[in-house]
Design a protein around this motif. Structure first.
Motif, PDB file in Angstrom:
ATOM      1  N   GLY A 117     -44.167  -8.187   2.386  1.00  0.00           N
ATOM      2  CA  GLY A 117     -43.628  -7.965   1.046  1.00  0.00           C
ATOM      3  C   GLY A 117     -44.232  -8.894   0.007  1.00  0.00           C
ATOM      4  O   GLY A 117     -43.972  -8.746  -1.179  1.00  0.00           O
ATOM      5  N   LYS A 118     -45.027  -9.873   0.447  1.00  0.00           N
ATOM      6  CA  LYS A 118     -45.656 -10.787  -0.510  1.00  0.00           C
ATOM      7  C   LYS A 118     -47.147 -10.529  -0.593  1.00  0.00           C
ATOM      8  O   LYS A 118     -47.756 -10.695  -1.642  1.00  0.00           O
ATOM      9  CB  LYS A 118     -45.390 -12.237  -0.127  1.00  0.00           C
ATOM     10  CG  LYS A 118     -43.897 -12.479   0.054  1.00  0.00           C
ATOM     11  CD  LYS A 118     -43.463 -13.889  -0.040  1.00  0.00           C
ATOM     12  CE  LYS A 118     -41.967 -13.972   0.191  1.00  0.00           C
ATOM     13  NZ  LYS A 118     -41.575 -13.772   1.596  1.00  0.00           N
ATOM     14  N   ILE A 119     -47.737 -10.145   0.574  1.00  0.00           N
ATOM     15  CA  ILE A 119     -49.143  -9.724   0.547  1.00  0.00           C
ATOM     16  C   ILE A 119     -49.235  -8.424   1.351  1.00  0.00           C
ATOM     17  O   ILE A 119     -48.371  -8.140   2.182  1.00  0.00           O
ATOM     18  CB  ILE A 119     -50.091 -10.794   1.147  1.00  0.00           C
ATOM     19  CG1 ILE A 119     -49.670 -11.148   2.576  1.00  0.00           C
ATOM     20  CG2 ILE A 119     -50.141 -12.039   0.287  1.00  0.00           C
ATOM     21  CD1 ILE A 119     -50.711 -11.978   3.302  1.00  0.00           C
ATOM     22  N   ALA A 120     -50.292  -7.658   1.109  1.00  0.00           N
ATOM     23  CA  ALA A 120     -50.416  -6.349   1.763  1.00  0.00           C
ATOM     24  C   ALA A 120     -50.521  -6.519   3.272  1.00  0.00           C
ATOM     25  O   ALA A 120     -51.124  -7.472   3.764  1.00  0.00           O
ATOM     26  CB  ALA A 120     -51.645  -5.635   1.221  1.00  0.00           C
ATOM     27  N   PHE A 121     -49.911  -5.615   3.997  1.00  0.00           N
ATOM     28  CA  PHE A 121     -49.961  -5.679   5.460  1.00  0.00           C
ATOM     29  C   PHE A 121     -50.152  -4.275   6.013  1.00  0.00           C
ATOM     30  O   PHE A 121     -49.369  -3.373   5.739  1.00  0.00           O
ATOM     31  CB  PHE A 121     -48.649  -6.258   6.014  1.00  0.00           C
ATOM     32  CG  PHE A 121     -48.685  -6.461   7.507  1.00  0.00           C
ATOM     33  CD1 PHE A 121     -49.074  -7.680   8.035  1.00  0.00           C
ATOM     34  CD2 PHE A 121     -48.353  -5.428   8.378  1.00  0.00           C
ATOM     35  CE1 PHE A 121     -49.136  -7.863   9.416  1.00  0.00           C
ATOM     36  CE2 PHE A 121     -48.415  -5.613   9.753  1.00  0.00           C
ATOM     37  CZ  PHE A 121     -48.804  -6.833  10.266  1.00  0.00           C
ATOM     38  N   ASP A 122     -51.217  -4.098   6.816  1.00  0.00           N
ATOM     39  CA  ASP A 122     -51.406  -2.848   7.542  1.00  0.00           C
ATOM     40  C   ASP A 122     -51.696  -3.238   8.987  1.00  0.00           C
ATOM     41  O   ASP A 122     -52.675  -3.924   9.265  1.00  0.00           O
ATOM     42  CB  ASP A 122     -52.582  -2.062   6.950  1.00  0.00           C
ATOM     43  CG  ASP A 122     -52.792  -0.753   7.689  1.00  0.00           C
ATOM     44  OD1 ASP A 122     -52.566   0.301   7.093  1.00  0.00           O
ATOM     45  OD2 ASP A 122     -53.174  -0.784   8.890  1.00  0.00           O
ATOM     46  N   ILE A 123     -50.818  -2.811   9.874  1.00  0.00           N
ATOM     47  CA  ILE A 123     -50.876  -3.333  11.248  1.00  0.00           C
ATOM     48  C   ILE A 123     -52.212  -3.009  11.923  1.00  0.00           C
ATOM     49  O   ILE A 123     -52.749  -3.831  12.672  1.00  0.00           O
ATOM     50  CB  ILE A 123     -49.656  -2.834  12.071  1.00  0.00           C
ATOM     51  CG1 ILE A 123     -49.540  -3.601  13.388  1.00  0.00           C
ATOM     52  CG2 ILE A 123     -49.681  -1.337  12.298  1.00  0.00           C
ATOM     53  CD1 ILE A 123     -48.205  -3.450  14.087  1.00  0.00           C
ATOM     54  N   ASN A 124     -52.777  -1.835  11.636  1.00  0.00           N
ATOM     55  CA  ASN A 124     -54.046  -1.482  12.287  1.00  0.00           C
ATOM     56  C   ASN A 124     -55.213  -2.208  11.639  1.00  0.00           C
ATOM     57  O   ASN A 124     -56.080  -2.750  12.326  1.00  0.00           O
ATOM     58  CB  ASN A 124     -54.243   0.041  12.247  1.00  0.00           C
ATOM     59  CG  ASN A 124     -53.229   0.730  13.136  1.00  0.00           C
ATOM     60  OD1 ASN A 124     -53.149   0.455  14.338  1.00  0.00           O
ATOM     61  ND2 ASN A 124     -52.423   1.602  12.548  1.00  0.00           N
ATOM     62  N   ALA A 125     -55.223  -2.251  10.302  1.00  0.00           N
ATOM     63  CA  ALA A 125     -56.320  -2.939   9.610  1.00  0.00           C
ATOM     64  C   ALA A 125     -56.331  -4.420   9.997  1.00  0.00           C
ATOM     65  O   ALA A 125     -57.381  -5.062  10.065  1.00  0.00           O
ATOM     66  CB  ALA A 125     -56.159  -2.786   8.106  1.00  0.00           C
ATOM     67  N   MET A 126     -55.159  -4.963  10.266  1.00  0.00           N
ATOM     68  CA  MET A 126     -55.041  -6.382  10.602  1.00  0.00           C
ATOM     69  C   MET A 126     -55.462  -6.653  12.040  1.00  0.00           C
ATOM     70  O   MET A 126     -55.726  -7.785  12.427  1.00  0.00           O
ATOM     71  CB  MET A 126     -53.584  -6.782  10.409  1.00  0.00           C
ATOM     72  CG  MET A 126     -53.343  -8.237  10.440  1.00  0.00           C
ATOM     73  SD  MET A 126     -52.292  -8.706   9.085  1.00  0.00           S
ATOM     74  CE  MET A 126     -53.351  -8.616   7.701  1.00  0.00           C
ATOM     75  N   GLY A 127     -55.521  -5.614  12.864  1.00  0.00           N
ATOM     76  CA  GLY A 127     -55.906  -5.787  14.261  1.00  0.00           C
ATOM     77  C   GLY A 127     -54.777  -6.302  15.124  1.00  0.00           C
ATOM     78  O   GLY A 127     -55.009  -6.823  16.220  1.00  0.00           O
ATOM     79  N   ALA A 128     -53.543  -6.144  14.665  1.00  0.00           N
ATOM     80  CA  ALA A 128     -52.409  -6.594  15.481  1.00  0.00           C
ATOM     81  C   ALA A 128     -52.037  -5.496  16.468  1.00  0.00           C
ATOM     82  O   ALA A 128     -52.126  -4.311  16.158  1.00  0.00           O
ATOM     83  CB  ALA A 128     -51.217  -6.901  14.586  1.00  0.00           C
ATOM     84  N   ASP A 129     -51.624  -5.887  17.666  1.00  0.00           N
ATOM     85  CA  ASP A 129     -51.109  -4.908  18.628  1.00  0.00           C
ATOM     86  C   ASP A 129     -49.621  -4.705  18.419  1.00  0.00           C
ATOM     87  O   ASP A 129     -49.093  -3.632  18.698  1.00  0.00           O
ATOM     88  CB  ASP A 129     -51.405  -5.380  20.057  1.00  0.00           C
ATOM     89  CG  ASP A 129     -52.901  -5.387  20.328  1.00  0.00           C
ATOM     90  OD1 ASP A 129     -53.456  -4.300  20.518  1.00  0.00           O
ATOM     91  OD2 ASP A 129     -53.519  -6.469  20.279  1.00  0.00           O
ATOM     92  N   LEU A 130     -48.949  -5.734  17.983  1.00  0.00           N
ATOM     93  CA  LEU A 130     -47.523  -5.628  17.652  1.00  0.00           C
ATOM     94  C   LEU A 130     -47.183  -6.712  16.632  1.00  0.00           C
ATOM     95  O   LEU A 130     -47.875  -7.728  16.557  1.00  0.00           O
ATOM     96  CB  LEU A 130     -46.627  -5.690  18.896  1.00  0.00           C
ATOM     97  CG  LEU A 130     -46.589  -6.869  19.864  1.00  0.00           C
ATOM     98  CD1 LEU A 130     -45.529  -6.600  20.951  1.00  0.00           C
ATOM     99  CD2 LEU A 130     -47.906  -7.102  20.561  1.00  0.00           C
ATOM    100  N   ALA A 131     -46.162  -6.448  15.818  1.00  0.00           N
ATOM    101  CA  ALA A 131     -45.865  -7.378  14.721  1.00  0.00           C
ATOM    102  C   ALA A 131     -44.365  -7.426  14.456  1.00  0.00           C
ATOM    103  O   ALA A 131     -43.649  -6.441  14.641  1.00  0.00           O
ATOM    104  CB  ALA A 131     -46.604  -6.957  13.448  1.00  0.00           C
ATOM    105  N   THR A 132     -43.944  -8.603  13.987  1.00  0.00           N
ATOM    106  CA  THR A 132     -42.516  -8.892  13.752  1.00  0.00           C
ATOM    107  C   THR A 132     -42.215  -8.961  12.257  1.00  0.00           C
ATOM    108  O   THR A 132     -42.983  -9.559  11.491  1.00  0.00           O
ATOM    109  CB  THR A 132     -42.195 -10.260  14.406  1.00  0.00           C
ATOM    110  OG1 THR A 132     -42.243 -10.102  15.820  1.00  0.00           O
ATOM    111  CG2 THR A 132     -40.823 -10.766  14.006  1.00  0.00           C
ATOM    112  N   PHE A 133     -41.053  -8.413  11.884  1.00  0.00           N
ATOM    113  CA  PHE A 133     -40.607  -8.423  10.482  1.00  0.00           C
ATOM    114  C   PHE A 133     -39.125  -8.763  10.427  1.00  0.00           C
ATOM    115  O   PHE A 133     -38.390  -8.501  11.371  1.00  0.00           O
ATOM    116  CB  PHE A 133     -40.841  -7.041   9.841  1.00  0.00           C
ATOM    117  CG  PHE A 133     -42.267  -6.597   9.931  1.00  0.00           C
ATOM    118  CD1 PHE A 133     -43.164  -6.935   8.945  1.00  0.00           C
ATOM    119  CD2 PHE A 133     -42.714  -5.880  11.040  1.00  0.00           C
ATOM    120  CE1 PHE A 133     -44.497  -6.565   9.038  1.00  0.00           C
ATOM    121  CE2 PHE A 133     -44.048  -5.505  11.151  1.00  0.00           C
ATOM    122  CZ  PHE A 133     -44.939  -5.845  10.144  1.00  0.00           C
TER     123      PHE A 133
END
Ligand code: PLP
Length: 373
Positions: free
Chosen positions: A157-173
């Motif tokens: 919510g403060k900077i752009a986040f795209d889970i695939n573009a970031m290369g994360a396999d899983l992410a916490t929010f």
């Protein structure tokens, strides 16, 4: 409105279906906000639970081998440092530099020549706001046949986040960091990730990945907050960055304040500052009496103030690691708020730092270590 719906989202009657609709709308909102598929969003009771769910031995993707170890950076949130479901001897940590940015060489060394690991790195640190080089981390991790978990709680919510573009396999929010309700969050998975055992077993909710009746009102609030945060993000980032610079310039002009991680890329809304000899706990009380809510960079447990593990990892001595104050700004913060905060600081510095150096603007400052959240 969500509070008016008394149905259980798992019930088939009309009230239950209304509740289910709220949950699924929120699932689509979160998925859309982070570039994931709705079916891969698992609602939890917050970031802590999502981290505990994510950190599990046995995760794998495609033809890769299941992960056997956990690698975490030394500046992770305690809910990651505690290692989730990995046995203690399978958890290893790697360090950061003096700006609070992870050391990629150390990560490489920790990964190489050992069984596959799950690597957990936060996108932005919750004390310093320092952004981590996630693209480079993801490349190292995936080249080594390992998996990447990103704790995006502070950055979402403060900077752009795209889970695939970031290369994360899983992410916490977590919802409360974006103005949503406290006590709700999500673990988001990418397609093709396998082997995630539920942490809570029972009723089979959330596709069997998180048992327990859904917190319908909390989840609906999370979805609404995510939508609002994403819409506001672009304009707010520039505005908050301007306020942050105004605050930091003022702190430096008024006192011997040192802005921590100021030479690293950072979140636009976070300022962590220190000054020689500052007692952060006293400064937090002083700000509170001025009507300003800030936090100390040090954690207080069992009545004993602990030095910040983040500042220690950055090489600060225990005295400084105990004295940082964090100031955070949000959508409602105005330039007048920043000016009020600086006036308050000028008054506080005169008292708290009495007996030490003369301030630059005629007030007194001295032994001060602080940061504002
Ligand atoms: N991860 C980070 C980086 C955080 O800052 C926090 C909370 O402040 C958490 C995880 C835990 O989230 P929650 O408070 O929703 O359990």
């Amino acid at each position: 409105m969500a509070f008016d719906i008394c149905g259980n989202a798992s019930s088939v009657h009309a009230e239950g279906r209304k509740a289910r609709r709220l949950v699924e709308d929120a699932r689509r909102a979160i998925a859309g906000a982070v570039g994931a598929l709705p079916r891969n969003v698992v609602f939890t009771s917050g970031g802590t639970e999502a981290n505990a769910l994510a950190l599990a031995p046995g995760l794998w993707r495609g033809s890769g081998r299941p992960v056997e170890r956990l690698l975490v950076s030394a500046i992770e949130h305690p809910s990651v440092l505690s290692g989730g479901r990995f046995p203690p001897d399978a958890i290893h940590s790697f360090g950061v530099d003096s700006s609070g940015v992870i050391d990629l060489m150390q990560l490489r060394r920790a990964i190489e020549g050992a069984p596959p690991a799950l690597v957990s790195v936060m996108l932005a640190n919750n004390e310093t706001g320092a952004l981590q080089p996630l693209a480079a981390v993801a490349e190292i991790v995936h080249q080594a046949g390992c998996l990447l978990h990103v704790d995006a709680v502070q950055a979402f919510g403060k900077i752009a986040f795209d889970i695939n573009a970031m290369g994360a396999d899983l992410a916490t929010f977590s919802a409360h960091k974006i103005g949503g309700p406290k006590g709700v969050g999500a673990l988001v998975l990418t397609e093709g990730l396998s082997g995630l055992p539920p942490l809570l077993r029972g009723g089979g909710q959330e596709r069997g990945r998180r048992a327990g009746t859904e917190n319908v009102a909390g989840i609906a609030g999370f979805g609404a907050a995510a939508g609002a945060a994403i819409r506001a993000m672009e304009t707010d980032a520039a505005r908050l960055g301007g306020l942050r610079n105004r605050l930091e310039d003022g702190l430096r002009q008024t006192s011997e304040a040192i802005i921590i991680s100021d030479n690293a890329p950072r979140l636009p809304n976070t300022v962590l500052f220190t000054a020689p000899g500052l007692k952060a706990e006293t400064a937090v009380i002083g700000f509170d009496l001025e009507g300003i809510a800030v936090s100390s960079g040090s954690a207080c447990s069992s009545g004993k103030v602990q030095p910040s593990h983040v500042l220690k990892a950055m090489g600060f001595g225990s005295d400084l690691a105990q004295g940082a104050v964090r100031i955070s700004m949000g959508w409602s913060t105005t330039p007048a708020d920043i000016d009020y905060c600086l006036e308050a600081w000028r008054r506080l510095a005169g008292t708290l730092l009495k007996g030490s150096n003369e301030t630059r603007n005629g007030s007194k400052t001295g032994d001060f270590l602080g940061a504002i959240t």
